[in-house]
Each structure stands twice: as structure tokens, then as C-alpha cells.
Design a protein around this motif. Sequence first.
Motif, PDB file in Angstrom:
ATOM      1  N   ILE A   1     112.368 -12.776  51.161  1.00 49.20           N
ATOM      2  CA  ILE A   1     113.819 -12.968  51.209  1.00 49.20           C
ATOM      3  C   ILE A   1     114.354 -12.817  49.794  1.00 49.20           C
ATOM      4  O   ILE A   1     113.784 -13.378  48.846  1.00 49.20           O
ATOM      5  CB  ILE A   1     114.189 -14.370  51.737  1.00 49.20           C
ATOM      6  N   ASN A   2     115.424 -12.044  49.647  1.00 50.73           N
ATOM      7  CA  ASN A   2     116.040 -11.899  48.331  1.00 50.73           C
ATOM      8  C   ASN A   2     116.511 -13.251  47.803  1.00 50.73           C
ATOM      9  O   ASN A   2     117.086 -14.049  48.549  1.00 50.73           O
ATOM     10  CB  ASN A   2     117.230 -10.940  48.397  1.00 50.73           C
ATOM     11  N   VAL A   3     116.267 -13.515  46.532  1.00 48.79           N
ATOM     12  CA  VAL A   3     116.700 -14.778  45.924  1.00 48.79           C
ATOM     13  C   VAL A   3     118.202 -14.750  45.702  1.00 48.79           C
ATOM     14  O   VAL A   3     118.932 -15.640  46.145  1.00 48.79           O
ATOM     15  CB  VAL A   3     115.957 -15.025  44.595  1.00 48.79           C
ATOM     16  N   ASN A   4     118.680 -13.722  45.056  1.00 49.49           N
ATOM     17  CA  ASN A   4     120.117 -13.594  44.832  1.00 49.49           C
ATOM     18  C   ASN A   4     120.739 -12.748  45.930  1.00 49.49           C
ATOM     19  O   ASN A   4     120.062 -11.942  46.563  1.00 49.49           O
ATOM     20  CB  ASN A   4     120.376 -12.952  43.471  1.00 49.49           C
TER      21      ASN A   4
END
Lengths: 545, 545
Positions: B75-78
Motif C-alpha cells: 500500500i502506498n504510504v503517501n
Amino acid sequence: MTDKQSFSEKTALVANWQNLQRIFIRPETEESRAVLVKYMEQILFGLHDFLRKHVGITKEASLKKLSEQFTDSRINVNPVKKLADVIRGIIEDIAPHAVNVASPYFIGHMTSAIPFFMVHLQTIVAALNQNPVKLETSKIVSALERQVLAKIHRRIYNQNEAFYNEHIQQPDSTFGSFVEDGTLANLTALWVARNFFFKPRPGFAGVEKEGMMAACQAYGIERCVVLVSQLAHYSLRKAGGVLGIGNTNILPIEVDANNTINLDKLKSAVQAIQKNDPKTKILALVGIAGATETGTVDPLPKIAELCAEHKIHFHVDAAWGGPTLLSEKYRSLLSGIEKADSVTIDGHKQFYMPMSCGMVYFKDPHIMDVVAYHAAYINRPGSVDLGIRSLVGSRAATSLILKSALEIMGTEGYALLIDHGIETARAFAEEIQKRPLFELVTRPQLNILTYRIFPEPIRKEWDAADTQKRKALTERLNNINIIVQRLQREAGKSFVSRTTLRRAGREDTVVLRSVIMNPMTTMEIIREILDEQEHIYHSQFAIQA
Amino acid sequence: MTDKQSFSEKTALVANWQNLQRIFIRPETEESRAVLVKYMEQILFGLHDFLRKHVGITKEASLKKLSEQFTDSRINVNPVKKLADVIRGIIEDIAPHAVNVASPYFIGHMTSAIPFFMVHLQTIVAALNQNPVKLETSKIVSALERQVLAKIHRRIYNQNEAFYNEHIQQPDSTFGSFVEDGTLANLTALWVARNFFFKPRPGFAGVEKEGMMAACQAYGIERCVVLVSQLAHYSLRKAGGVLGIGNTNILPIEVDANNTINLDKLKSAVQAIQKNDPKTKILALVGIAGATETGTVDPLPKIAELCAEHKIHFHVDAAWGGPTLLSEKYRSLLSGIEKADSVTIDGHKQFYMPMSCGMVYFKDPHIMDVVAYHAAYINRPGSVDLGIRSLVGSRAATSLILKSALEIMGTEGYALLIDHGIETARAFAEEIQKRPLFELVTRPQLNILTYRIFPEPIRKEWDAADTQKRKALTERLNNINIIVQRLQREAGKSFVSRTTLRRAGREDTVVLRSVIMNPMTTMEIIREILDEQEHIYHSQFAIQA
């Protein structure tokens, strides 16, 4: 299409073939498109403008009176409304009496405001109208769903890159499944656990094929049980009932003072069954990660140990708490969840998705084989159809919403929401402890807390009272809390819920229950809510010193 | 909010508190509102313009290649996208590889175009975000849902006015329930039937509490069974598995030449069990009103008689055919349904609702008491919460969509669609019979038919062949039909599905299956689809005379 033929004209009622076809055809003219867009604008802002005006949970109107509008059981033969009338009717007649779950004053249930973009995403799902039960009605969406399942699975289980690369698009592997809600997710988890336990053996084709009676006979037992904290969600009992296990065989274990499962009692129960009760087998132990009533998290690593020791399926009901895994600051509160054989997480709770989206995850990407079904026209063996291993058949492509939301929010965006909830709940608890009228009953571990009105005079009586007297005082307190909660709800400005906590050796305790998930719920608002409760109390009960 | 702060700006990614709050706040300025409306316009028309350009079911691209885009399990952090990017991405990258179920050339499954207004109605449901599990998160919507259930109940059972007036808003009465789909509706029906059968008796608290093992012991039996046509939907087997009955105890009964349950065989099976098998009890008989593969309707009045005679629960799976009750012209095809104890109907099928909406109805408004559940914080005894008697917990307020659709369409509007489907299917069958390449396998009773390619040369061989030779010919025919169906699907212009019919004394027969529900599917289109099949056949198989 001329203006006269547009959707907004009285002539456009659909019960003739020409008008009917029109509602299936993409509108080609600027005018007709503009009308449809205008309707969306009304939906987006007509509804929301109303909600802005009515900050309370709902406009005052007795349910009985409301119900009287809905007593005609005949379906109209001819069309009676056009879309424009329907939208207007919903804005004017329905929304004012719906519950404003988006209000920051609505802190009583696990339903809250959702980000604006979620409504758009839901609209996309409806417009595409894919059905992920099979590839032939979803295609790319099936591949996309597999990815979303892998992303959440990785957050829970954190296996290595090679593991995910192997399974993510492998049709024979299943990380989990999307179902309508947490109830069905828990049901799916115990269904899998049941079938895995009662697997085929010589002369027995497995419980799914032969049923529970034959299964118990084949395994030489009388019953199987599932052990859960007494704070478990009622869906686990329901799952026991549905699955033919029997809901009285979902055995509640007492909780500690901090509202998590009492490990000693759990261990004793496991040992007692294993030693003294050869006719009973334990199907699963369940740990809760965010109890519905108290938000508490069971000691997952310890339950996991117990499960490993006795080779028992370990299910974690993280319907509420699951998304805490997206917060670097608080994810450790769920430590041990990576040892679970199955995990429930709800999308419409702390992923802030629209109603409704349940999910269940499995550590072993092949364990769902024990619930596989095939048919002649879909879900054929070897196909990539997601419906092969799923409780439900046809369903909406809600994975598209979650995937998009993760892209828009990132783990950081969700973490801000999660952290706000937990930290506001803690501040809320402190505020309660500052106010002499209240007692904090359950300290928030995540973002749920319970408290009650416990006025000074009753406190004094309490300290001096014997058991009999305390029983009477509890009844009085319960009554006070029931009345205050009800009057606040009926006043229509704020809403906290109430529940009854059952604790060993004590009377049933009625408590006020708050769930902090709306980022607009500030401490100012919480203080207003508490002020109102104090005001209601004082105006109703003249027992102050 | 200035233009710079608007949703469309690069700066508006949400992973900071200020931006995050913004997505929860109703936009106050004209500009920010306009942006959100613009997005809706893109969703409505960007998606639909694409679909208009791609009349086929999906753009050609192998699934393997598509899947390669969805292999990142992190999952993308930002935040990586804003809503605008998400919408653009879905229009450009997802929609072209989704299945265009709205195409009039897509006649292979029970998923089709839906009226435009359905997308708006789904958007309303998301924007209100009510949860009908309990009054406190739905209020007026609970009353509205009760009304919708009554309206459909009345269409099925046609009880008198006094009956509906008594029960429609009576919290203790339950006409049925909304669930995710027909699978869960069938599951609910058999759950109720099971619990009603294994009711409490002295020394036994009922199957829901004690489980199937204890139930069988208390009733002195070894197993219980459900009798269904062999054409029953696989969800009935799954329900048997889930409920602990065992899916091999869902006994398939052979069908007649017209693909409806063979009544003699059904009667014999019932009698054989009742006379010779005291350890087996019959839980329910199931009649199908619109078989998934053939659209056929079982002889409901006769099955009802049998059930009445032997006091057996009578369930009708009308997931597909139920809305035929709205057509004055064809409702008699479902005669006898009013005698059913329970009925399944899907909203996302012939009510043309978006994915997904299942419903189950019960003749007796109190029979669902056998599946009632309570909890301390919701669904308290005596409350009006709809979640008390329901398989599922949290769910979307899909009843609002059905209520509105009925107002917009009337029974007349729906009747036009139903009648079109049935009559076009009949014309389709005639067209097949005119073409020497094809054989009509199952004549449409409702709006589903099956046929196959059965070329003249093979026909001649067939007539002269013995059993052994016919077996080989069937294999050849099956292979031809599998290939033609696949090649047509892969060409991406049209889609019919295929299934395998199993018939007593004959080899398994692969057939092409068509479902006519899209009002834009004309005979011209059907002829085009058949022409294409002929063309594919001739280009692939050079066995013409």
C-alpha cells in the motif's frame, strides 16, 4: 432529444416503450446530459446542505408518525414519479428523518462521516456495474480485486515479497474474500475453520458434503465449540447457529478488569475440554481486535500461542480495529494478528467506505479450498472466477472503492484518522474523569470508550453500601443513564449510544458508549455533548446534594 | 476556498490534517462544488462514452497481461492520486478492460444494462450512508424498507388489505429481508426452514442453540434432506453445506423433457424417504421460478400440494423470475408461488438494480422469529431494529433504490421490460429453428434459452448412429460449441455464455446460453450474433457438406 423530451418533462414517465428505451440510452444531447448532471448536483449538495442545517442526528418526529407514511402495500401500476421528483422527495421528506451519521455530534455508533470522494467512487461502481462473481462479468476488476486483497493481507501478515509475487494473481490462491459485512466475514471464517477441522477421512467425505451429524459421528464426538471473549460481537454466536455448531457452543470467556479476555480462564477452559471432555472438540479460538462495546483488543500473541500449542484455528475479529494496522504509531496495538489463521475487517468502518463492505482474510492462501463450489456455467474448475471460494455469489465491485481510497489517502492519510480517533478518545476519557458527575467505565484502548453518570450522592451511598444495597443503587444508576441517553437522543442534537456491560460478580451495568471516528469531532464538541448530558441529568433528577 | 485550494490542485493530496479535514467538509464555495459536480459528469459520461465506443463486451487483452498491472502488494504510504486522477484512471485504464455488461450484444449472463436513474439512486444511498441494521443509524429508512418488503410480499402472496395493514409497520412482523444476493437469500430461507423444523422440544433448545448433531439426536434421525430439481442454482447446495445439512443432502431430482422437475420422480423420492427411511427427514422442497441455465419454471402448484400434504417447507427460488409477477401478461407463469413458505428474488437481476440486492420473503410474518438475535447495544428485544431477524448485520439501504425504482417505473414499466425479454427470447428461438446450423436445446419459458451448433452433416450421422457412435458425436459437438463460444467472446463484439446440461440417459451436452433482458437487444442484434457464430463455425470447421 429536444428540451420537451428531456428527463425533466412530465411526459417522460417511463411506462411506454419509447420512454423506457430512453432511460437505457446514453443521452446524446448537451441538454439531456446537463439534466442528469444537475440531478447529481442536487444529490451531492441538496442532501448535504440539509445535513449541514440539521447538525443533530435527526429531526424530531416520532417513529410511529413517520411509519404512517409507509403503510400502502400496493405497487403503483403507472409511474408516479420521475427521477427529479424522487430526488426532491428524498431531500425534502426522507433526509430530514434519516439519521445524520455524518454529524460530528453523532458519536454513538461505528458509522460516521465518509470522505466526499467515497460517494463518487460508489457512483463509479454502480455505473460500471461489474459482478466479480465471475470473470465474464468483471474481467479486469477480478485482477484488481486480487491485488487489493493482497495489499491488506500483506498489512496483516507481512509475508515476504516472493510469497505475494507467487500468489497475488495465481487463480488457485485466495487471500480472502469480500462479503457484505463483518457478520458474513466472521461466518466465512468459522465456515472455513469448521470444514478444515472436519476434513474428509476414510469413509467420510467431509462436513461440507455430509453435514454436522455425519461429521460428529465420523470424528467420534458429540459437539464442537468456539471460545470467545464475552465481549465478542453477536455475529459469532449467529455464525455458530447458522453453521450447525449451535450458538450455545460459542462459549463466552470472562474478561479481565481491562475488558480483554481472561487468559487464565481461557487456558483453563481449553484444558478442561481437552482433558475431561473427549466428546467435545475446539474448532477455533477467537481474539477481538476492537470490541464493539469497549474497543478493547484481546491479548492476541497469547491466544496465538495457545492455538499453536493445541493446533486450533485462530480467528481474529478485527472488523473494527483492523485499519489500525495503517498507523505506524498504533499498529502495535494489534500485535499478534499476523499469527491469526483468519481475520475479519470491515471496509465501511475504519476504511470510511460507504455501506457496506466486509472482508475476511486467511493466512494460508489455499485454506479456502475447503469451501470451493463449482457450477456448469460459471466457477468451473480451473477458472479464475472469484466466486469459486466465496460465501456470496453476485456482489458489487467494492474492491474498486477500497483500491481507489488507498491511492487517494495512502497509509498516512488513514493513519491521521486512526490517530485522531485514538487520541481524541483518550482526551475524552480524561475529560470524563475531570467531571464529578461521570464515571469512566472502560478506558479507551482504541477509539471507543464507555462511561456513565454516577452522581456524587450515589457514590457516597455506594461506598457505604453492602451487596444488597449496591444492587439497588446499580438499578437506580442504570435507570438514570437509560433516561439521559434517551432524552439526549430525542433532543436530536447529539447522539451517544448505550449498552449493558455484564461483568463477573457485578450487576449488569448500563453505560454510555462513544465511538470517535469522525475527524470533525473535536474536544469542544465532546464537551458540549457532556454539558448537555449534565444539563439533562440535572433537569430530570433532583437528587443533587 | 480559493481556486488554489480546490480539490483539483496538486497540493490537495490528503495526508495532512488540513487537507484531510477538507474532504469531510461540505464544500462551501461555488468553485469547489463545481469541481465535484464535474467529477460526477465525468463518471456519468466518461464511462458511458467509452462504453458506447466499445460495443463489444470488452476490449481485447489477455487476462494474463492485464493481471501484470496488479502485482504490487504494497500500500502506498503517501497519497499517489487525487480523485480526478482516480476517475481518469478508471475511465482510461479500467473501463476499457471491464466487461460492457450494458451492451445489447452482451446476452450471456443475468447482468445487463440498467436504467440511467439507477446510478443516481445508488449515489443517494451512498450519500445518505444509512445502515438499516438498526433504527439509530437509519430511522425513516427502516420504516421505508418495511413498506418495500410489504409491496413485494403482496405481489407474491396477495393477502388481503387487513393482513398488510396489521403487519406492515408492526415491529414483531417480518415480511422478509434484504441480503447481498440470491445465494444469501436462499441460505436465509433454508436457515429458517431448518430452524422451524428442528424447533425446541422438551430437553432440546432448538437447532440454532444446540447445533445439528444435538438436533438429529433429539429428533431421532441421522440426516435431513432438501429436494430440488437438478437445474437448481448451486447456491442451494452451498446453503446445505453452510447450514451443516451437508450439500450431498440437497438431493437433485431429474427434470422432464421441458427442463422442469419431474413430478413423478419427486413424489417417489418423497414417498421413498417417508416410508422406508425413518432416519431421514425432509426439510424442504424447492421449486425454481426461472432456472439459471434454462429459465424454466417448475410446476409450483403441484410441488405446493406435495408440501401441504406432507407438511414440508416449500421454498421457491425466484431469484431470476420473481419480477415476472409485475407483468399482467405473464405473471401466470409463476402461479403457485403464492403457496410458497419462502421466496428468493434478486433486485440486481430483473428489477434492474445495480449490483447487488438479494431479497427473501416469507409467507408467515412470524416465521423469522426462529432466527432472531439480540445484543446489548442494538437489536434489543422489543426494538424495531431490522437487524434482529437477518443473516447479515450492517448493509446498505438498497430498499431506497427499489422503492424509488418502483415509483419511477410502475408495474407497467417493469412489465414492458419483462414482456420484451420473454417475447424476444421466443422470437430468438424461432430464428434458431429457421437456421439449419443450429439446434434449439431448451425452449424459452421466460427469457432464457439454450441452443447449440449442430451442423447438417453431423445431424445425418447422428440419425444413423448407435449409442456408442452418438457418444463420440456429442463429444465432437461439445468441442465445436466450446470453441465457437470462446472465439466469439474473444472477438469482443458479442457474448453468449455456455453451460453443460446433464440429462438422464444422455451425454452431457454443451449448449450456448442466452439471457434476454436488455431492452436494446433487438432481433437485428440477435441475428448479427447468430451470423457471427455461423461465420466463426465455418471458418474453423471445414466439415460442411
